[in-house]
Design an enzyme around this catalytic site. Sequence first.
Site, PDB file in Angstrom:
ATOM      1  CE1 TYR A 203      -3.944   2.065   0.139  1.00 46.28           C
ATOM      2  CE2 TYR A 203      -2.567   3.436   1.532  1.00 46.28           C
ATOM      3  CZ  TYR A 203      -3.692   3.266   0.754  1.00 46.28           C
ATOM      4  OH  TYR A 203      -4.561   4.302   0.580  1.00 46.28           O
ATOM      5  CE  LYS A 212       3.650  11.400   2.456  1.00 44.45           C
ATOM      6  NZ  LYS A 212       2.286  11.130   2.784  1.00 44.45           N
ATOM      7  CG  HIS A 232       3.268  15.517   5.115  1.00 38.99           C
ATOM      8  ND1 HIS A 232       2.369  15.076   6.061  1.00 38.99           N
ATOM      9  CD2 HIS A 232       2.840  15.003   3.942  1.00 38.99           C
ATOM     10  CE1 HIS A 232       1.434  14.340   5.480  1.00 38.99           C
ATOM     11  NE2 HIS A 232       1.691  14.284   4.203  1.00 38.99           N
ATOM     12  NE  ARG A 381      -4.584   8.206   0.527  1.00 37.40           N
ATOM     13  CZ  ARG A 381      -4.061   9.283   1.112  1.00 37.40           C
ATOM     14  NH1 ARG A 381      -3.518  10.236   0.400  1.00 37.40           N
ATOM     15  NH2 ARG A 381      -4.114   9.427   2.411  1.00 37.40           N
TER      16      ARG A 381
HETATM   17  P1  GTP Z   1      -2.641  13.078   2.403  1.00 40.84           P
HETATM   18  O1  GTP Z   1      -2.636  12.730   0.961  1.00 40.84           O
HETATM   19  O2  GTP Z   1      -3.095  11.946   3.290  1.00 40.84           O
HETATM   20  O3  GTP Z   1      -1.351  13.655   2.894  1.00 40.84           O
HETATM   21  O4  GTP Z   1      -3.831  14.119   2.656  1.00 40.84           O
HETATM   22  P2  GTP Z   1      -4.182  15.616   2.207  1.00 40.84           P
HETATM   23  O5  GTP Z   1      -3.722  16.544   3.276  1.00 40.84           O
HETATM   24  O6  GTP Z   1      -3.738  15.890   0.824  1.00 40.84           O
HETATM   25  O7  GTP Z   1      -5.773  15.599   2.320  1.00 40.84           O
HETATM   26  P3  GTP Z   1      -6.915  15.878   1.229  1.00 40.84           P
HETATM   27  O8  GTP Z   1      -6.791  17.194   0.544  1.00 40.84           O
HETATM   28  O9  GTP Z   1      -6.986  14.703   0.349  1.00 40.84           O
HETATM   29  O10 GTP Z   1      -8.215  15.950   2.148  1.00 40.84           O
HETATM   30  C1  GTP Z   1      -8.686  14.900   2.887  1.00 40.84           C
HETATM   31  C2  GTP Z   1     -10.086  15.104   3.375  1.00 40.84           C
HETATM   32  O11 GTP Z   1     -10.288  16.393   3.917  1.00 40.84           O
HETATM   33  C3  GTP Z   1     -11.122  14.917   2.271  1.00 40.84           C
HETATM   34  O12 GTP Z   1     -12.153  14.096   2.754  1.00 40.84           O
HETATM   35  C4  GTP Z   1     -11.616  16.312   2.009  1.00 40.84           C
HETATM   36  O13 GTP Z   1     -12.947  16.299   1.557  1.00 40.84           O
HETATM   37  C5  GTP Z   1     -11.457  17.004   3.365  1.00 40.84           C
HETATM   38  N1  GTP Z   1     -11.177  18.450   3.203  1.00 40.84           N
HETATM   39  C6  GTP Z   1     -10.208  18.997   2.444  1.00 40.84           C
HETATM   40  N2  GTP Z   1     -10.245  20.364   2.491  1.00 40.84           N
HETATM   41  C7  GTP Z   1     -11.258  20.663   3.327  1.00 40.84           C
HETATM   42  C8  GTP Z   1     -11.814  21.911   3.793  1.00 40.84           C
HETATM   43  O14 GTP Z   1     -11.359  23.005   3.450  1.00 40.84           O
HETATM   44  N3  GTP Z   1     -12.865  21.830   4.651  1.00 40.84           N
HETATM   45  C9  GTP Z   1     -13.388  20.635   5.058  1.00 40.84           C
HETATM   46  N4  GTP Z   1     -14.416  20.650   5.903  1.00 40.84           N
HETATM   47  N5  GTP Z   1     -12.903  19.435   4.624  1.00 40.84           N
HETATM   48  C10 GTP Z   1     -11.858  19.450   3.777  1.00 40.84           C
HETATM   49  C1  SPV Z   2      -0.323  10.306   3.732  1.00 43.57           C
HETATM   50  O1  SPV Z   2      -0.778   9.393   4.452  1.00 43.57           O
HETATM   51  O2  SPV Z   2       0.115  11.378   4.211  1.00 43.57           O
HETATM   52  C2  SPV Z   2      -0.328  10.163   2.265  1.00 43.57           C
HETATM   53  C3  SPV Z   2      -0.622   8.846   1.712  1.00 43.57           C
HETATM   54  O3  SPV Z   2      -0.044  11.112   1.559  1.00 43.57           O
HETATM   55  S1  SPV Z   2       0.727   7.772   1.771  1.00 43.57           S
HETATM   56  O4  SPV Z   2       1.481   7.904   0.529  1.00 43.57           O
HETATM   57  O5  SPV Z   2       0.192   6.409   1.906  1.00 43.57           O
HETATM   58  O6  SPV Z   2       1.593   8.109   2.869  1.00 43.57           O
HETATM   59 MN    MN Z   3       0.685  12.864   2.769  1.00 42.99          MN
END
Ligand code: GTP
Ligand code: SPV
Ligand code: MN
Length: 596
Positions: A203, A212, A232, A381
């Site tokens: 995964y 990462k 990050h 994802r």
């Molecule tokens: P990783 O890839 O795990 O590092 O995550 P990321 O920080 O890129 O998170 P991502 O943008 O994919 O958002 C994850 C979740 O947060 C999703 O379910 C979105 O719908 C929610 N989300 C993102 N931005 C907002 C926001 O501005 N407000 C709210 N309420 N939810 C949000």
């Molecule tokens: C996170 O978990 O912060 C991600 C997904 O961006 S992974 O590549 O699985 O770490």
């Molecule tokens: Mn991440």
Amino acid sequence: MITMETPTKHQELLKWVQDIEKLCQPERIVWIDGSQQEKKRLENEAVSIGELIELNQDKHPGSFYHRSHPNDVARTESLTYICTKTKEDAGPTNNWMSPEEAYFKARKIFTGCMKGRTLYVIPFSMGPVGSKFSRIGIEITDSIYVVLNMRIMTRIGNDVLKVLGDHGEFTKCLHSKADLDIKKRLILHFPEDNTIWSVGSGYGGNALLGKKCLALRIAGYLGKTEGWMAEHMLILGIENPKGEVRYITAAFPSACGKTNLAMLIPPQGLKAKGYKVWTVGDDIAWLRIHPDGSLRAINPEAGFFGVVPGTNSNTNPNAVTTISRNTIFTNVALKSDNTVWWEGSDEPAPEKALDWSGDDWHPGIIDEQDNPIKAAHPNSRFTAPASQCPCISPKWEDPEGVPISAVLFGGRRARVAPLVYETFGWNHGVYVGATVGSERTAAQEGKVGEIRRDPMAMIPFCGYNMGDYFRHWIEMGKRTPRPPKIFHVNWFRTDEKGKFLWPGFGENLRVLEWVLERCEGKVSAVKTPVGHVPKKEEFDMTGLDLPGSALDQLLSVVPADWKEDLADQEAFFKKFGSKFPEEIWEEFRGMKKRLG
Ligand code: GTP
Ligand code: SPV
Ligand code: MN
């Protein structure tokens, strides 16, 4: 044993591949060249062995579907180790194992684990191929899924070998699914050997070792000694009505909004003024001090491995376009016409589908404890090329990087943290970054919703003692002639009923506008004990109707709530003992005093 002719004369690399071949005993070895023919061949093979399902090519051209093992749907932090000579070098927030023990334990699992399988050798570059800031890794894996994902997430193949030459340095990345047994899963980092060994998982962050493992944990360790940073963070350019583009980075914990912020579409009021947004990266930033005195960021990745649920034409239209083709979907729901669905997509729920684990699913279905069963895994994802993003920045592959005006820290906080505040300076900003707390999400194992401290959103990704990491942040500030300003944001504050007070997504640009205007000294602010908070009237709300007191609530700073947090901060900081920078203690004491 069939061995292809090797495409390199790099003796150390050849010797390493030979050693791993002896250890893992694959049936054959394939060197990945990065060509289109090879892509086709691997896709066909992946489909024939059931590793991928070809999606409906009319609706999802070039796209595939993958289901991971049900015990293998997120990073497993409890099985992730930093294997330095001393435990102190890994620090109090990392799992530690001695290199001897780690190699010994993993060797047992790797022994013979590729019998009957193909061993793929993937040369990859983090950062544009040949840029002096890029780093080369070689991943050995027995997973075609990993090869096809690495192909999207990094730059791979012969071009990379050419740059590596006969003597170039590279990170040795060894991966095997083995038998996907969680009891035999280990994600091991040997920063002192520039080596990663990962076994028992297929995964994302556990298996795509450029992401990462290399670009944060190993790169962070290198950056500490070489004077740069691996973070990050998303990177985004904001074009103002005058046509000037300013760049910001933002560190939010996993699944807390980086991908969404990195691709946001300006809301009506700001679009009318002439604002535009340009994506540079959505997950990782490498930051260096440029000769011009600025802090510059590059995105070392070439694709997005983004959270699927909640992605739709309202929340993130740019992501919807990005994933409309050439995308690998992992752990979403599959419909009978070979199209995909997830909670929070544009389409209504299908009458029936196969859920992420391959079981029959229909709306309203519940498990034995009467809980609704999700069709898509909350951490499902997409893997998609960054070049397909409609708002990808013309500078996203610029080897010099983009100059950063502001750094944002944030997390999911239902209470306490206001929508936005500006810190009093670099060291105060580092203190604020060090105190980031967030509710746990599905991107890591553990209880969803529980608050955990996640300094700089790096707690799972720091490849060395986090006390030394904080020290490095302080030193970088001293050494950068024109450091960015540091802010804290929180899109997730709720009202008494638990409803989000702020609409988020595109509307977040209103906050970024204020941030950039603060950087240019154009707006005033209210000084509070925690930092500078916007004056309500200087916050552009054109076209956004928030109920009555929502904005007041969002911007409120209640000293009593903050005081509650101080004891926990102190206990957390004390873990790092003498490694913890005095400069941050000073900021902590300043905060305590201001709160009275
Ligand atoms: P990783 O890839 O795990 O590092 O995550 P990321 O920080 O890129 O998170 P991502 O943008 O994919 O958002 C994850 C979740 O947060 C999703 O379910 C979105 O719908 C929610 N989300 C993102 N931005 C907002 C926001 O501005 N407000 C709210 N309420 N939810 C949000
Ligand atoms: C996170 O978990 O912060 C991600 C997904 O961006 S992974 O590549 O699985 O770490
Ligand atoms: Mn991440």
